[in-house]
Motif scaffolding. Structure first.
Motif, mmCIF file in Angstrom:
data_model
loop_
_atom_site.group_PDB
_atom_site.id
_atom_site.type_symbol
_atom_site.label_atom_id
_atom_site.label_comp_id
_atom_site.label_asym_id
_atom_site.label_seq_id
_atom_site.Cartn_x
_atom_site.Cartn_y
_atom_site.Cartn_z
ATOM 1 N N ALA A 1 0.525 -32.914 0.009
ATOM 2 C CA ALA A 1 -0.494 -33.722 -0.655
ATOM 3 C C ALA A 1 0.107 -35.064 -1.034
ATOM 4 O O ALA A 1 1.213 -35.145 -1.560
ATOM 5 N N VAL A 2 -0.616 -36.127 -0.720
ATOM 6 C CA VAL A 2 -0.238 -37.475 -1.152
ATOM 7 C C VAL A 2 -1.178 -37.820 -2.294
ATOM 8 O O VAL A 2 -2.385 -37.953 -2.092
ATOM 9 N N VAL A 3 -0.640 -37.918 -3.479
ATOM 10 C CA VAL A 3 -1.462 -38.145 -4.665
ATOM 11 C C VAL A 3 -1.291 -39.579 -5.132
ATOM 12 O O VAL A 3 -0.187 -40.014 -5.475
ATOM 13 N N VAL A 4 -2.392 -40.317 -5.128
ATOM 14 C CA VAL A 4 -2.392 -41.705 -5.575
ATOM 15 C C VAL A 4 -2.680 -41.722 -7.069
ATOM 16 O O VAL A 4 -3.649 -41.110 -7.525
ATOM 17 N N ASP A 5 -1.830 -42.427 -7.800
ATOM 18 C CA ASP A 5 -2.004 -42.553 -9.250
ATOM 19 C C ASP A 5 -2.020 -41.175 -9.909
ATOM 20 O O ASP A 5 -3.050 -40.726 -10.411
ATOM 21 N N TYR B 1 0.645 -36.102 -14.711
ATOM 22 C CA TYR B 1 0.951 -34.804 -14.111
ATOM 23 C C TYR B 1 2.217 -34.881 -13.250
ATOM 24 O O TYR B 1 2.299 -35.713 -12.336
ATOM 25 N N PRO B 2 3.197 -34.019 -13.492
ATOM 26 C CA PRO B 2 4.380 -33.992 -12.626
ATOM 27 C C PRO B 2 4.034 -33.399 -11.255
ATOM 28 O O PRO B 2 3.065 -32.639 -11.127
ATOM 29 N N SER B 3 4.836 -33.742 -10.262
ATOM 30 C CA SER B 3 4.570 -33.296 -8.890
ATOM 31 C C SER B 3 4.522 -31.787 -8.774
ATOM 32 O O SER B 3 3.717 -31.231 -8.021
ATOM 33 N N SER B 4 5.385 -31.080 -9.528
ATOM 34 C CA SER B 4 5.419 -29.619 -9.433
ATOM 35 C C SER B 4 4.107 -29.004 -9.899
ATOM 36 O O SER B 4 3.599 -28.047 -9.297
ATOM 37 N N GLU B 5 3.517 -29.570 -10.964
ATOM 38 C CA GLU B 5 2.229 -29.064 -11.454
ATOM 39 C C GLU B 5 1.119 -29.346 -10.451
ATOM 40 O O GLU B 5 0.249 -28.505 -10.210
ATOM 41 N N GLU C 1 4.277 -29.361 -0.938
ATOM 42 C CA GLU C 1 4.955 -30.509 -1.544
ATOM 43 C C GLU C 1 3.923 -31.551 -1.935
ATOM 44 O O GLU C 1 2.876 -31.687 -1.293
ATOM 45 N N VAL C 2 4.220 -32.298 -2.984
ATOM 46 C CA VAL C 2 3.386 -33.425 -3.399
ATOM 47 C C VAL C 2 4.236 -34.692 -3.384
ATOM 48 O O VAL C 2 5.348 -34.702 -3.911
ATOM 49 N N VAL C 3 3.718 -35.714 -2.758
ATOM 50 C CA VAL C 3 4.346 -37.035 -2.775
ATOM 51 C C VAL C 3 3.405 -37.954 -3.532
ATOM 52 O O VAL C 3 2.202 -37.993 -3.242
ATOM 53 N N THR C 4 3.917 -38.653 -4.523
ATOM 54 C CA THR C 4 3.059 -39.524 -5.321
ATOM 55 C C THR C 4 3.177 -40.976 -4.882
ATOM 56 O O THR C 4 4.248 -41.429 -4.461
ATOM 57 N N VAL C 5 2.062 -41.673 -4.961
ATOM 58 C CA VAL C 5 1.976 -43.087 -4.594
ATOM 59 C C VAL C 5 1.362 -43.828 -5.768
ATOM 60 O O VAL C 5 0.303 -43.418 -6.266
#
Length: 198
Positions: free
Chosen positions: A135-139, A143-147, A156-160
């Motif tokens: 998942a690519v999560v914008v903004d 929330y931390p990536s693990s949650e 996996e979560v990658v934040t943008v």
């Protein structure tokens, strides 16, 4: 049309042209219907549809394109496909099931996380035996990536970060020079590409 294709799409380009051809498609046909994004044609785009209803007659085309993508991949070409929004009647199911890696893009708020989690669960049977979705999560907010990964059911979560200026510059095809290259959006995007390449 915006961004790199703001000058227009030739009549000979686009997925609608390929849809008129009989499967199986060849990689030469697909490249011939694509538009080069740079002078060396190292990066090319096959313009798709802008409305889900336009995808109605493309069911056999999706499968044929997936086979071409596999041929290109075997020759060292990275194929990235934007499938648009999920959940409509004419979504490209062969791609959702057959892609080596699936990324879902959404925001970090509850209104986006909940439907994305539902989409991940609905895709699980089709994706059995394949790499876990990313998942690519914008903004992402607080929330931390693990949650977020646990809530979404992805590997996996990658934040943008939200970067409205850089997003607008890319969308409008504006040359942002050094400022765009150093923006938080572009720096994160480069890191994301490297991560996916791994």
């Amino acid at each position: 049309v915006t961004g790199p294709l703001v000058a227009g799409i030739p009549e000979s380009a686009g997925i609608s042209v390929l849809a008129a051809a009989r499967p199986p498609l060849t990689d030469e046909q697909v490249i011939g219907c694509s538009v080069a994004l740079d002078d060396d044609a190292q990066r090319m785009v096959l313009p798709g549809v802008v409305d889900p209803l336009q995808a109605r007659p493309l069911a056999t085309t999706w499968t044929a394109l997936l086979e071409v993508a596999r041929v290109l991949s075997e020759s060292g070409v990275d194929v990235v496909v934007d499938l648009g929004r999920l959940g409509h009647r004419h979504e490209p199911s062969p791609w959702l099931a057959g892609a080596d890696l699936l990324m879902l893009v959404g925001r970090g708020d509850l209104a986006s996380v909940l439907p994305t989690a539902v989409a991940v669960r609905s895709l699980a049977p089709q994706r059995a035996g394949r790499t876990a979705s990313i998942a690519v999560v914008v903004d992402p907010g607080a929330y931390p990536s693990s949650e977020l990964a646990a809530a979404l059911g992805v590997g996996e979560v990658v934040t943008v970060p939200r970067d409205e200026w850089a997003s607008r510059a890319v969308l409008e095809g504006v040359s942002g020079g050094l400022r765009l290259g150093r923006s938080s959006l572009m720096r994160t995007a480069r890191a994301l590409v490297d991560r996916l390449a791994q």
